[in-house]
Design an enzyme around this catalytic site. Structure first.
Site, PDB file in Angstrom:
ATOM      1  N   ASN A 129      -5.241   7.157  -6.310  1.00  0.00           N
ATOM      2  CA  ASN A 129      -5.988   8.389  -5.969  1.00  0.00           C
ATOM      3  C   ASN A 129      -5.230   9.643  -6.391  1.00  0.00           C
ATOM      4  O   ASN A 129      -4.877  10.497  -5.591  1.00  0.00           O
ATOM      5  CB  ASN A 129      -6.358   8.429  -4.471  1.00  0.00           C
ATOM      6  CG  ASN A 129      -5.152   8.435  -3.542  1.00  0.00           C
ATOM      7  OD1 ASN A 129      -4.099   7.919  -3.884  1.00  0.00           O
ATOM      8  ND2 ASN A 129      -5.310   9.019  -2.369  1.00  0.00           N
ATOM      9  N   HIS A 184       1.536   5.367  -1.798  1.00  0.00           N
ATOM     10  CA  HIS A 184       1.207   6.509  -2.661  1.00  0.00           C
ATOM     11  C   HIS A 184       2.511   7.128  -3.145  1.00  0.00           C
ATOM     12  O   HIS A 184       3.337   7.521  -2.323  1.00  0.00           O
ATOM     13  CB  HIS A 184       0.444   7.591  -1.890  1.00  0.00           C
ATOM     14  CG  HIS A 184      -0.821   7.086  -1.267  1.00  0.00           C
ATOM     15  ND1 HIS A 184      -2.045   7.247  -1.858  1.00  0.00           N
ATOM     16  CD2 HIS A 184      -1.048   6.424  -0.108  1.00  0.00           C
ATOM     17  CE1 HIS A 184      -2.985   6.714  -1.090  1.00  0.00           C
ATOM     18  NE2 HIS A 184      -2.398   6.206  -0.015  1.00  0.00           N
ATOM     19  N   HIS A 221       2.800  14.701   0.901  1.00  0.00           N
ATOM     20  CA  HIS A 221       2.028  15.883   0.533  1.00  0.00           C
ATOM     21  C   HIS A 221       2.975  17.070   0.526  1.00  0.00           C
ATOM     22  O   HIS A 221       3.927  17.100   1.308  1.00  0.00           O
ATOM     23  CB  HIS A 221       0.943  16.175   1.574  1.00  0.00           C
ATOM     24  CG  HIS A 221      -0.205  15.229   1.532  1.00  0.00           C
ATOM     25  ND1 HIS A 221      -1.186  15.283   0.570  1.00  0.00           N
ATOM     26  CD2 HIS A 221      -0.543  14.203   2.342  1.00  0.00           C
ATOM     27  CE1 HIS A 221      -2.069  14.336   0.796  1.00  0.00           C
ATOM     28  NE2 HIS A 221      -1.713  13.660   1.862  1.00  0.00           N
ATOM     29  N   HIS A 260     -10.199   0.955   1.390  1.00  0.00           N
ATOM     30  CA  HIS A 260     -10.110   1.925   2.475  1.00  0.00           C
ATOM     31  C   HIS A 260     -11.369   1.666   3.304  1.00  0.00           C
ATOM     32  O   HIS A 260     -12.455   2.112   2.934  1.00  0.00           O
ATOM     33  CB  HIS A 260     -10.073   3.358   1.950  1.00  0.00           C
ATOM     34  CG  HIS A 260      -9.908   4.358   3.042  1.00  0.00           C
ATOM     35  ND1 HIS A 260      -8.752   5.081   3.237  1.00  0.00           N
ATOM     36  CD2 HIS A 260     -10.735   4.714   4.056  1.00  0.00           C
ATOM     37  CE1 HIS A 260      -8.879   5.845   4.308  1.00  0.00           C
ATOM     38  NE2 HIS A 260     -10.083   5.645   4.821  1.00  0.00           N
ATOM     39  N   ASP A 269       1.459   2.755   3.538  1.00  0.00           N
ATOM     40  CA  ASP A 269       0.613   3.933   3.312  1.00  0.00           C
ATOM     41  C   ASP A 269       1.438   5.213   3.325  1.00  0.00           C
ATOM     42  O   ASP A 269       0.956   6.280   3.735  1.00  0.00           O
ATOM     43  CB  ASP A 269      -0.535   4.027   4.322  1.00  0.00           C
ATOM     44  CG  ASP A 269      -1.686   4.888   3.787  1.00  0.00           C
ATOM     45  OD1 ASP A 269      -1.639   5.273   2.609  1.00  0.00           O
ATOM     46  OD2 ASP A 269      -2.618   5.167   4.553  1.00  0.00           O
ATOM     47  N   HIS A 316       0.862  -1.203   0.000  1.00  0.00           N
ATOM     48  CA  HIS A 316       0.000   0.000   0.000  1.00  0.00           C
ATOM     49  C   HIS A 316       0.889   1.241   0.000  1.00  0.00           C
ATOM     50  O   HIS A 316       1.475   1.609   1.018  1.00  0.00           O
ATOM     51  CB  HIS A 316      -0.897   0.013   1.244  1.00  0.00           C
ATOM     52  CG  HIS A 316      -1.839   1.182   1.278  1.00  0.00           C
ATOM     53  ND1 HIS A 316      -3.103   1.085   1.773  1.00  0.00           N
ATOM     54  CD2 HIS A 316      -1.706   2.464   0.876  1.00  0.00           C
ATOM     55  CE1 HIS A 316      -3.702   2.266   1.689  1.00  0.00           C
ATOM     56  NE2 HIS A 316      -2.862   3.116   1.146  1.00  0.00           N
ATOM     57  N   ARG A 333       2.154   9.378  -5.942  1.00  0.00           N
ATOM     58  CA  ARG A 333       1.672  10.585  -6.658  1.00  0.00           C
ATOM     59  C   ARG A 333       2.159  10.606  -8.106  1.00  0.00           C
ATOM     60  O   ARG A 333       2.365   9.569  -8.701  1.00  0.00           O
ATOM     61  CB  ARG A 333       2.091  11.879  -5.917  1.00  0.00           C
ATOM     62  CG  ARG A 333       1.920  11.853  -4.403  1.00  0.00           C
ATOM     63  CD  ARG A 333       0.513  11.641  -3.944  1.00  0.00           C
ATOM     64  NE  ARG A 333       0.394  11.844  -2.497  1.00  0.00           N
ATOM     65  CZ  ARG A 333      -0.640  11.438  -1.777  1.00  0.00           C
ATOM     66  NH1 ARG A 333      -1.635  10.768  -2.329  1.00  0.00           N
ATOM     67  NH2 ARG A 333      -0.687  11.670  -0.491  1.00  0.00           N
ATOM     68  N   HIS A 372      -4.442  -0.510   5.787  1.00  0.00           N
ATOM     69  CA  HIS A 372      -4.063   0.300   6.960  1.00  0.00           C
ATOM     70  C   HIS A 372      -4.945   0.023   8.176  1.00  0.00           C
ATOM     71  O   HIS A 372      -5.647   0.902   8.657  1.00  0.00           O
ATOM     72  CB  HIS A 372      -4.008   1.802   6.633  1.00  0.00           C
ATOM     73  CG  HIS A 372      -5.089   2.336   5.731  1.00  0.00           C
ATOM     74  ND1 HIS A 372      -6.412   2.130   5.963  1.00  0.00           N
ATOM     75  CD2 HIS A 372      -5.016   3.076   4.598  1.00  0.00           C
ATOM     76  CE1 HIS A 372      -7.123   2.712   5.019  1.00  0.00           C
ATOM     77  NE2 HIS A 372      -6.284   3.294   4.175  1.00  0.00           N
ATOM     78  N   LYS A 401      -9.295  -0.738  -6.109  1.00  0.00           N
ATOM     79  CA  LYS A 401      -9.241  -0.066  -4.820  1.00  0.00           C
ATOM     80  C   LYS A 401     -10.532   0.696  -4.545  1.00  0.00           C
ATOM     81  O   LYS A 401     -10.969   1.510  -5.362  1.00  0.00           O
ATOM     82  CB  LYS A 401      -8.051   0.909  -4.818  1.00  0.00           C
ATOM     83  CG  LYS A 401      -7.996   1.849  -3.614  1.00  0.00           C
ATOM     84  CD  LYS A 401      -7.623   1.127  -2.330  1.00  0.00           C
ATOM     85  CE  LYS A 401      -7.788   2.018  -1.110  1.00  0.00           C
ATOM     86  NZ  LYS A 401      -6.558   2.464  -0.513  1.00  0.00           N
TER      87      LYS A 401
HETATM   88  O1  DOR Z   1      -3.768   9.359   5.422  1.00  0.00           O
HETATM   89  C1  DOR Z   1      -4.049   9.008   4.290  1.00  0.00           C
HETATM   90  N1  DOR Z   1      -3.499   9.581   3.196  1.00  0.00           N
HETATM   91  N2  DOR Z   1      -4.933   8.041   4.141  1.00  0.00           N
HETATM   92  C2  DOR Z   1      -5.404   7.695   2.955  1.00  0.00           C
HETATM   93  O2  DOR Z   1      -6.234   6.829   2.894  1.00  0.00           O
HETATM   94  C3  DOR Z   1      -4.963   8.393   1.723  1.00  0.00           C
HETATM   95  C4  DOR Z   1      -3.673   9.026   1.921  1.00  0.00           C
HETATM   96  C5  DOR Z   1      -3.292  10.021   0.851  1.00  0.00           C
HETATM   97  O3  DOR Z   1      -3.546   9.770  -0.324  1.00  0.00           O
HETATM   98  O4  DOR Z   1      -2.716  11.047   1.206  1.00  0.00           O
HETATM   99 ZN    ZN Z   2      -3.369   5.073   1.436  1.00  0.00          ZN
END
Ligand code: DOR
Ligand code: ZN
Length: 347
Positions: free
Chosen positions: A42, A16, A252, A137, A248, A14, A18, A175, A100
């Site tokens: 996502n 991300h 950001h 999720h 996870d 799992h 980006r 998660h 997902k």
């Molecule tokens: O804390 C999280 N951030 N939980 C998620 O399910 C998505 C993720 C994100 O994409 O930033």
């Molecule tokens: Zn996630």
């Protein structure tokens, strides 16, 4: 005392990474220590179709550092309008590894998620038929449900029904964040597996809320109590096949993390396997790290484990506070950044 451990190369079930500049900045941290990773869809706009996914996979492949054998595993973002035929085509062509579920507005970039489960039952039926994993999720967004109970209520209202309705469908409750979640997965194994992040095993809600508001620690599902943390640590270090590694890691831009309407997600890839090693050592279970990190996930996803290995050594180093992202003043704050990290990957 064990000070050195060699395990088969782990996978991250799992993750991300980006897109664009952020992708290029963060992917090398995972590619260094992990053989494969399930990449979350996502993005904005989300990775909704086989065509979207082929294009995203190409951008990911271009960001893998030269010489790395890292393999991205891609997922399809489920919406009310997902076409079962497209999902099947993507799976048969080895574009998608799974589908997902984001319940609409449950977390970051989930506005296009599912608003009404009746609308996606045909997709789940098809996935069951073709033996395609369903990643979730697992939280409700009902405003009447307390944010700390969202996982439990999702299980009670939906997942406990779906496992009966689709007895051959393989589920992954991602998660895991609560004792209830941990117990449910065990009761429903091997049909259901669950991933566990490093931070849900290290932090409690006191770290988010107890010493001044700490927006870096804001994630979904929210970090819960010491009792939940204890259950997660026990589960991960048990060696049980239904629990496996999923960081996870969710970078950001700094400004979005500290904004008044801050976003959930913690970027932990630079310290991920090292933090899992710390937890397993503290629990006296380093001998179970390989099962959790490198064997249980492939078993659930029906893939062979990696052939390569990594070696971790007890050799303290300091985690970077942030990772620079190309672009004007862009950076992603690192989980445990600036802290001493006990374990180091040395080979
Ligand atoms: O804390 C999280 N951030 N939980 C998620 O399910 C998505 C993720 C994100 O994409 O930033
Ligand atoms: Zn996630």
């Amino acid at each position: 005392m064990t000070t050195r451990i060699t395990i088969r190369k782990p996978d991250d079930w799992h993750l991300h990474v980006r897109d664009d500049e952020m992708l290029r900045a963060v992917l090398p941290y995972t590619a260094k220590n992990f053989g494969r990773a399930i990449l979350m869809p996502n993005l904005i706009p989300p990775v909704r179709t086989t065509a979207d996914c082929i294009a995203y996979r190409q951008r990911v492949m271009a960001a893998i550092p030269p010489g790395s054998k890292f393999k991205p595993l891609m997922t399809c973002y489920l919406t009310d309008d997902t076409d079962p035929d497209d999902v099947e085509r993507g799976f048969r062509d080895s574009v998608f590894t799974g589908v997902k579920l984001y319940p609409a507005n449950a977390t970051t970039n989930s506005a296009a998620g599912v608003t009404d489960y009746k609308k996606v039952m045909r997709v789940l039926e098809r996935m069951e038929k073709i033996d395609m994993p369903f990643l979730m999720h697992g939280e409700v967004t009902d405003p009447d449900v307390d944010v700390f109970d969202r996982e439990k209520v999702f299980i009670d209202r939906y997942l406990s029904q779906w496992i009966k309705q689709f007895p051959k469908l393989r589920f992954i409750l991602e998660h895991l964040s609560s004792k209830d979640g941990v117990e449910f997965v065990k009761s429903a194994a091997p049909q259901v597996g669950g991933t566990i992040t490093p931070y849900h095993m290290v932090q409690t809600r006191n770290d988010t809320l107890g010493h001044g508001l700490n927006p870096y620690m804001y994630v979904m599902p929210v970090i819960k109590t010491a009792k939940d943390r204890a259950a997660l640590r026990k589960a991960a270090t048990s060696g049980e096949a239904c629990y496996f590694l999923g960081t996870d890691s969710a970078p950001h831009p700094y400004a979005r993390k500290v904004a008044v309407h801050g976003v959930p997600g913690m970027f932990n890839a630079p310290v991920a396997i090292e933090t899992y090693a710390k937890v397993f050592e503290e629990e006296g279970a380093l001998d179970k790290l390989e099962a959790f990190a490198s064997l249980n996930g492939p078993k659930h996803y029906r893939m062979p484990p990696n052939e390569e290995t990594i070696t971790l050594e007890k050799s303290p180093w300091t985690a970077p506070k942030e990772v620079k992202v190309a672009g004007p003043d862009e950076r992603a704050i690192v989980y445990r950044g600036g802290q001493t990290i006990e374990w180091k990957v040395v080979g």
